[in-house]
Design a protein around this motif. Structure first.
Motif, PDB file in Angstrom:
ATOM      1  N   THR A  65       0.851  -1.177   0.000  1.00  0.00           N
ATOM      2  CA  THR A  65       0.000   0.000   0.000  1.00  0.00           C
ATOM      3  C   THR A  65       0.899   1.243   0.000  1.00  0.00           C
ATOM      4  OG1 THR A  65      -0.088   0.286   2.400  1.00  0.00           O
ATOM      5  CG2 THR A  65      -1.661  -1.269   1.417  1.00  0.00           C
ATOM      6  N   PRO A  66       0.396   2.383  -0.472  1.00  0.00           N
ATOM      7  CA  PRO A  66       1.218   3.602  -0.469  1.00  0.00           C
ATOM      8  C   PRO A  66       1.744   3.961   0.912  1.00  0.00           C
ATOM      9  CG  PRO A  66      -0.707   3.915  -1.872  1.00  0.00           C
ATOM     10  CD  PRO A  66      -0.897   2.600  -1.159  1.00  0.00           C
ATOM     11  N   ARG A  67       0.969   3.688   1.961  1.00  0.00           N
ATOM     12  CA  ARG A  67       1.389   4.078   3.308  1.00  0.00           C
ATOM     13  C   ARG A  67       2.438   3.149   3.911  1.00  0.00           C
ATOM     14  NH1 ARG A  67      -1.231   7.907   6.258  1.00  0.00           N
ATOM     15  NH2 ARG A  67      -2.950   8.945   5.210  1.00  0.00           N
ATOM     16  N   GLU A  68       2.636   1.985   3.311  1.00  0.00           N
ATOM     17  CA  GLU A  68       3.638   1.076   3.872  1.00  0.00           C
ATOM     18  C   GLU A  68       4.818   0.865   2.935  1.00  0.00           C
ATOM     19  OE1 GLU A  68       2.020  -2.816   4.525  1.00  0.00           O
ATOM     20  OE2 GLU A  68       1.504  -3.113   2.425  1.00  0.00           O
ATOM     21  N   GLN A  69       4.826   1.495   1.760  1.00  0.00           N
ATOM     22  CA  GLN A  69       5.828   1.172   0.759  1.00  0.00           C
ATOM     23  C   GLN A  69       7.241   1.575   1.179  1.00  0.00           C
ATOM     24  OE1 GLN A  69       4.283   3.399  -2.619  1.00  0.00           O
ATOM     25  NE2 GLN A  69       5.949   4.883  -2.457  1.00  0.00           N
ATOM     26  N   ARG A  70       7.370   2.487   2.135  1.00  0.00           N
ATOM     27  CA  ARG A  70       8.713   2.855   2.594  1.00  0.00           C
ATOM     28  C   ARG A  70       9.250   1.908   3.658  1.00  0.00           C
ATOM     29  NH1 ARG A  70       8.639   9.495   3.176  1.00  0.00           N
ATOM     30  NH2 ARG A  70       8.124   9.946   0.986  1.00  0.00           N
ATOM     31  N   ARG A  71       8.403   1.011   4.146  1.00  0.00           N
ATOM     32  CA  ARG A  71       8.823   0.115   5.224  1.00  0.00           C
ATOM     33  C   ARG A  71       8.605  -1.360   4.907  1.00  0.00           C
ATOM     34  NH1 ARG A  71      11.187   3.894   6.318  1.00  0.00           N
ATOM     35  NH2 ARG A  71      11.310   5.107   8.254  1.00  0.00           N
ATOM     36  N   LEU A  72       7.760  -1.674   3.931  1.00  0.00           N
ATOM     37  CA  LEU A  72       7.545  -3.078   3.585  1.00  0.00           C
ATOM     38  C   LEU A  72       8.714  -3.592   2.754  1.00  0.00           C
ATOM     39  CD1 LEU A  72       5.126  -5.420   3.386  1.00  0.00           C
ATOM     40  CD2 LEU A  72       5.541  -4.878   0.986  1.00  0.00           C
ATOM     41  N   VAL A  73       9.256  -4.718   3.157  1.00  0.00           N
ATOM     42  CA  VAL A  73      10.307  -5.389   2.384  1.00  0.00           C
ATOM     43  C   VAL A  73       9.598  -6.286   1.375  1.00  0.00           C
ATOM     44  CG1 VAL A  73      12.339  -6.854   2.487  1.00  0.00           C
ATOM     45  CG2 VAL A  73      11.856  -5.258   4.354  1.00  0.00           C
ATOM     46  N   ARG A  74       9.705  -5.944   0.126  1.00  0.00           N
ATOM     47  CA  ARG A  74       8.848  -6.491  -0.925  1.00  0.00           C
ATOM     48  C   ARG A  74       9.379  -7.799  -1.504  1.00  0.00           C
ATOM     49  NH1 ARG A  74       7.932  -5.781  -6.512  1.00  0.00           N
ATOM     50  NH2 ARG A  74       9.981  -4.823  -6.716  1.00  0.00           N
ATOM     51  N   MET A  75       8.455  -8.702  -1.859  1.00  0.00           N
ATOM     52  CA  MET A  75       8.782  -9.905  -2.613  1.00  0.00           C
ATOM     53  C   MET A  75       8.923  -9.511  -4.077  1.00  0.00           C
ATOM     54  SD  MET A  75       9.299 -13.108  -3.331  1.00  0.00           S
ATOM     55  CE  MET A  75       8.936 -14.111  -1.886  1.00  0.00           C
ATOM     56  N   THR A  76      10.116  -9.626  -4.621  1.00  0.00           N
ATOM     57  CA  THR A  76      10.366  -9.209  -6.002  1.00  0.00           C
ATOM     58  C   THR A  76      10.191 -10.349  -7.001  1.00  0.00           C
ATOM     59  OG1 THR A  76      12.739  -9.642  -5.725  1.00  0.00           O
ATOM     60  CG2 THR A  76      11.954  -7.405  -5.272  1.00  0.00           C
ATOM     61  N   ASP A  77      10.208 -11.583  -6.529  1.00  0.00           N
ATOM     62  CA  ASP A  77      10.053 -12.741  -7.415  1.00  0.00           C
ATOM     63  C   ASP A  77       8.568 -12.969  -7.698  1.00  0.00           C
ATOM     64  OD1 ASP A  77      10.115 -15.099  -8.805  1.00  0.00           O
ATOM     65  OD2 ASP A  77      10.926 -16.315  -7.164  1.00  0.00           O
ATOM     66  N   LEU A  78       8.095 -12.417  -8.802  1.00  0.00           N
ATOM     67  CA  LEU A  78       6.669 -12.503  -9.107  1.00  0.00           C
ATOM     68  C   LEU A  78       6.232 -13.937  -9.376  1.00  0.00           C
ATOM     69  CD1 LEU A  78       6.108  -9.328 -11.315  1.00  0.00           C
ATOM     70  CD2 LEU A  78       6.107  -9.565  -8.823  1.00  0.00           C
ATOM     71  N   LYS A  79       7.106 -14.754  -9.907  1.00  0.00           N
ATOM     72  CA  LYS A  79       6.729 -16.140 -10.219  1.00  0.00           C
ATOM     73  C   LYS A  79       6.531 -16.978  -8.961  1.00  0.00           C
ATOM     74  CE  LYS A  79       8.113 -16.613 -14.988  1.00  0.00           C
ATOM     75  NZ  LYS A  79       8.579 -17.572 -16.017  1.00  0.00           N
ATOM     76  N   SER A  80       7.005 -16.463  -7.806  1.00  0.00           N
ATOM     77  CA  SER A  80       6.800 -17.206  -6.557  1.00  0.00           C
ATOM     78  C   SER A  80       5.326 -17.275  -6.183  1.00  0.00           C
ATOM     79  CB  SER A  80       7.590 -16.565  -5.409  1.00  0.00           C
ATOM     80  OG  SER A  80       7.045 -15.292  -5.062  1.00  0.00           O
ATOM     81  N   HIS A  81       4.500 -16.397  -6.791  1.00  0.00           N
ATOM     82  CA  HIS A  81       3.065 -16.391  -6.507  1.00  0.00           C
ATOM     83  C   HIS A  81       2.332 -17.547  -7.194  1.00  0.00           C
ATOM     84  CE1 HIS A  81       2.839 -12.424  -4.518  1.00  0.00           C
ATOM     85  NE2 HIS A  81       3.828 -12.091  -5.322  1.00  0.00           N
ATOM     86  N   PHE A  82       3.009 -18.232  -8.105  1.00  0.00           N
ATOM     87  CA  PHE A  82       2.349 -19.263  -8.901  1.00  0.00           C
ATOM     88  C   PHE A  82       2.945 -20.628  -8.566  1.00  0.00           C
ATOM     89  CE2 PHE A  82       2.239 -15.214 -11.000  1.00  0.00           C
ATOM     90  CZ  PHE A  82       0.917 -15.092 -11.406  1.00  0.00           C
ATOM     91  N   ILE A  83       2.078 -21.562  -8.186  1.00  0.00           N
ATOM     92  CA  ILE A  83       2.536 -22.869  -7.696  1.00  0.00           C
ATOM     93  C   ILE A  83       1.830 -23.969  -8.478  1.00  0.00           C
ATOM     94  CG2 ILE A  83       2.836 -24.325  -5.664  1.00  0.00           C
ATOM     95  CD1 ILE A  83       2.321 -21.718  -3.999  1.00  0.00           C
ATOM     96  N   GLU A  84       2.621 -24.856  -9.051  1.00  0.00           N
ATOM     97  CA  GLU A  84       2.085 -26.005  -9.762  1.00  0.00           C
ATOM     98  C   GLU A  84       1.766 -27.106  -8.764  1.00  0.00           C
ATOM     99  OE1 GLU A  84       0.392 -28.134 -12.181  1.00  0.00           O
ATOM    100  OE2 GLU A  84       1.463 -26.550 -13.282  1.00  0.00           O
TER     101      GLU A  84
END
Length: 579
Positions: free
Chosen positions: A436-455
């Motif tokens: 969210t805009p209010r947490e973007q300066r403190r959230l450590v983001r998951m950059t691996d988008l493919k990790s969201h998809f599981i076979e």
């Protein structure tokens, strides 16, 4: 104009004065706040007070401007200023002033007269208690604290600082413990309490909280030892003063300001908590025919992701599970579990939190997985696999409050979702990629988008963190820019390529059918082969959501129905007390 000789040390002194004395109602901010150690302070009032320490008098608020001038001045001194902190920040922060006022009112209505910040004329050195039978015990505690980090001289006050509340007619004190009290030093002292010392709180729980929270306050360097020692004296105090055992409340155990001191039922609940009666979690089961998924819905504003509590609830759900029903997935919501942020990882180690250092991010992943494994141990896994193939658990690093669009997050944090293959006991973690805009300066983001998809062998599932679903909200496409716009486009491209048939969403809170409706509609337009969707989480306020004219907007059942596609079995978990 702001005097140029105001320095950082003057600002810090102003902040300490506000901590001691509060903010006059006329000087409270409506728009901008300085954030220091996770706490908000009104920008103009801070600068006015700082001038007193720099130039001998408080600066008139009419002599300088707020906004650009005041915010820029503080920014140059290294302070962070944020705009329009929602009331949620105050509601969910454990330093909420309304919470202490509510506790005081509850105590008064139950026990009579309450003296706040009452000072007993007691010394702070072990030798001040030489004539009492527990003298040897506190000497041992004092020496352990001295030797822990070799801070020998941490006692700075000759007299014990005030207690939070003293109830003279009832004959006991009440301490309102915030997270900074739960330190390793405090654990060391609690472990040395003699067996014959009676305390008015659960000693085992307080020790466990010290282990889970493991707070650190090094300003000054001996602060943890000092705080633990003064708390120890307060626990031994009843012996010296002829009082009943000291009672303690944990600030995060309840949203205290949500209680009504005039409500008899709330008074009964408060008294039960104060007397150490543990809450229990009532579970309602809503079953539909041939469910494909089970959802765990927390219908309470007070959920802190304690692994022990989560494990108890999952075990009870296994016991309550209807016969002859098996589902493919059991899902929870964001922050169903919380784990401690590693002490050796700070802003420097993380680097850019939107593109974090891989080594540090890997350590966070391991911490989250360890937390999940403590809950889904072999015994519980065996029970769950009889009911489902998979379970997903939202697992966040500890933070105050749930992640919502309006809730500002002041500390570094991370939000994961772990899918557990119960048959093979394998763990797959992904995390929030679109903060969210209010947490973007403190959230450590998951950059691996493919990790969201599981076979999963018989299909592919897309696992989304709380705000990730907003990626598909067409209304946000028009306002997204920069990295947000690029991320939305890339995520949609990957989603089309991966072509999942199942989407599992893990919001922290849901209180209205409209919260995720637009995003879900966008999701359905992007994924042509989407068959099944479900979201779980915490639905704290969804008893009803009303229009201003009093008409009912949506019911709990409305929200339950609109946050899934297909039949489900829902376990609705509510916190209650035996009163």
């Amino acid at each position: 104009m702001i005097p140029k000789n105001i320095r950082k040390e003057h600002i810090l002194k102003a902040i300490k004065e506000i901590d001691r004395s509060g903010t006059p109602s006329a000087r409270k901010s409506r728009k901008f706040y300085l954030i220091y150690k996770g706490k908000p302070y009104p920008v103009k009032y801070v600068i006015s007070l700082a001038n007193k320490y720099a130039n001998g008098e408080e600066l008139e608020h009419t002599k300088f401007s707020g906004g650009k001038e005041a915010n820029g001045f503080l920014g140059k001194l290294g302070f962070k200023v944020v705009e329009s902190i929602a009331e949620d920040f105050h509601k969910h922060d454990e330093r909420c002033s309304k919470c202490k006022k509510t506790v005081e009112a509850m105590l008064r209505n139950i026990y009579g007269r309450v003296l706040r910040n009452y000072r007993f004329e007691l010394g702070t050195k072990p030798d001040d208690y030489r004539d009492y039978h527990f003298y040897k015990d506190i000497v041992v505690i004092f020496r352990i604290l001295q030797n822990y980090r070799n801070h020998k001289d941490f006692v700075k006050e000759p007299k014990l600082p005030p207690c939070d509340f003293f109830l003279p007619e009832a004959g006991f004190i009440v301490e309102f413990d915030e997270s900074q009290h739960f330190t390793f030093c405090r654990k060391l002292s609690l472990l040395e309490y003699p067996e014959n010392l009676v305390v008015g709180f659960c000693l085992k729980k307080w020790i466990n909280l010290c282990e889970v929270i493991d707070a650190k306050d090094n300003d000054p360097p001996y602060r943890d030892e000092q705080r633990a020692w003064y708390d120890t004296i307060r626990d031994f105090l009843p012996t010296t003063e002829g009082l009943k055992p000291t009672r303690r409340l944990f600030s995060r155990d309840f949203q205290w300001c949500s209680m009504n001191p005039e409500n008899p039922y709330h008074l009964k609940i408060f008294k039960a908590i104060l007397e150490g009666k543990e809450p229990w979690w009532k579970i309602r089961v809503r079953k539909e025919q041939n469910p494909w998924i089970a959802r765990i819905i927390i219908h309470s504003p007070d959920w802190y992701g304690y692994p022990e509590t989560a494990k108890q609830i999952l075990t009870e759900i296994c016991r309550r599970w209807p016969k002859d029903i098996r589902v493919k997935f059991i899902i929870t919501g964001g922050g169903f579990l919380q784990f401690n942020w590693p002490n050796n990882i700070g802003k420097k180690e993380i680097g850019d939190n939107l593109n974090p250092n891989p080594t540090s991010f890997g350590a966070l992943l391991k911490g989250a997985e360890r937390c999940v494994r403590t809950v889904i141990d072999d015994q519980l896994c065996l029970k769950l696999r009889k009911l489902s193939n998979y379970i997903t658990l939202g697992v966040d690093s500890f933070k105050f409050g749930a992640s919502t669009t309006k809730n500002y997050m002041s500390e570094l944090h991370v939000e994961f979702v772990c899918l557990v293959d119960l048959i093979n006991k394998r763990f797959h973690l992904t995390g929030k990629s679109y903060p969210t805009p209010r947490e973007q300066r403190r959230l450590v983001r998951m950059t691996d988008l493919k990790s969201h998809f599981i076979e999963l062998g018989d299909g592919k599932v897309m696992v989304l963190g709380c705000h990730d679903l907003t990626i598909f909200n067409p209304r946000s496409d028009a306002v997204a820019s920069g990295w947000r716009k690029r991320l939305k486009e890339e995520f949609k491209r990957v989603a089309i390529e991966e072509d999942p048939t199942i989407v599992l969403h893990h919001p922290h809170t849901t209180d209205c059918i409209n919260v995720w409706g637009q995003a879900l509609g966008g999701l359905e337009r992007v994924l042509n082969n989407l068959e099944i969707y479900a979201g779980a989480g915490r639905w704290p306020h969804t008893i009803y959501h009303s229009y201003k004219d009093g008409g009912i907007h949506c019911t709990f059942e409305d929200v339950r129905e609109k946050t899934k596609r297909g039949n489900s079995i829902d376990f609705i978990v509510m916190r209650t007390f035996h009163v």
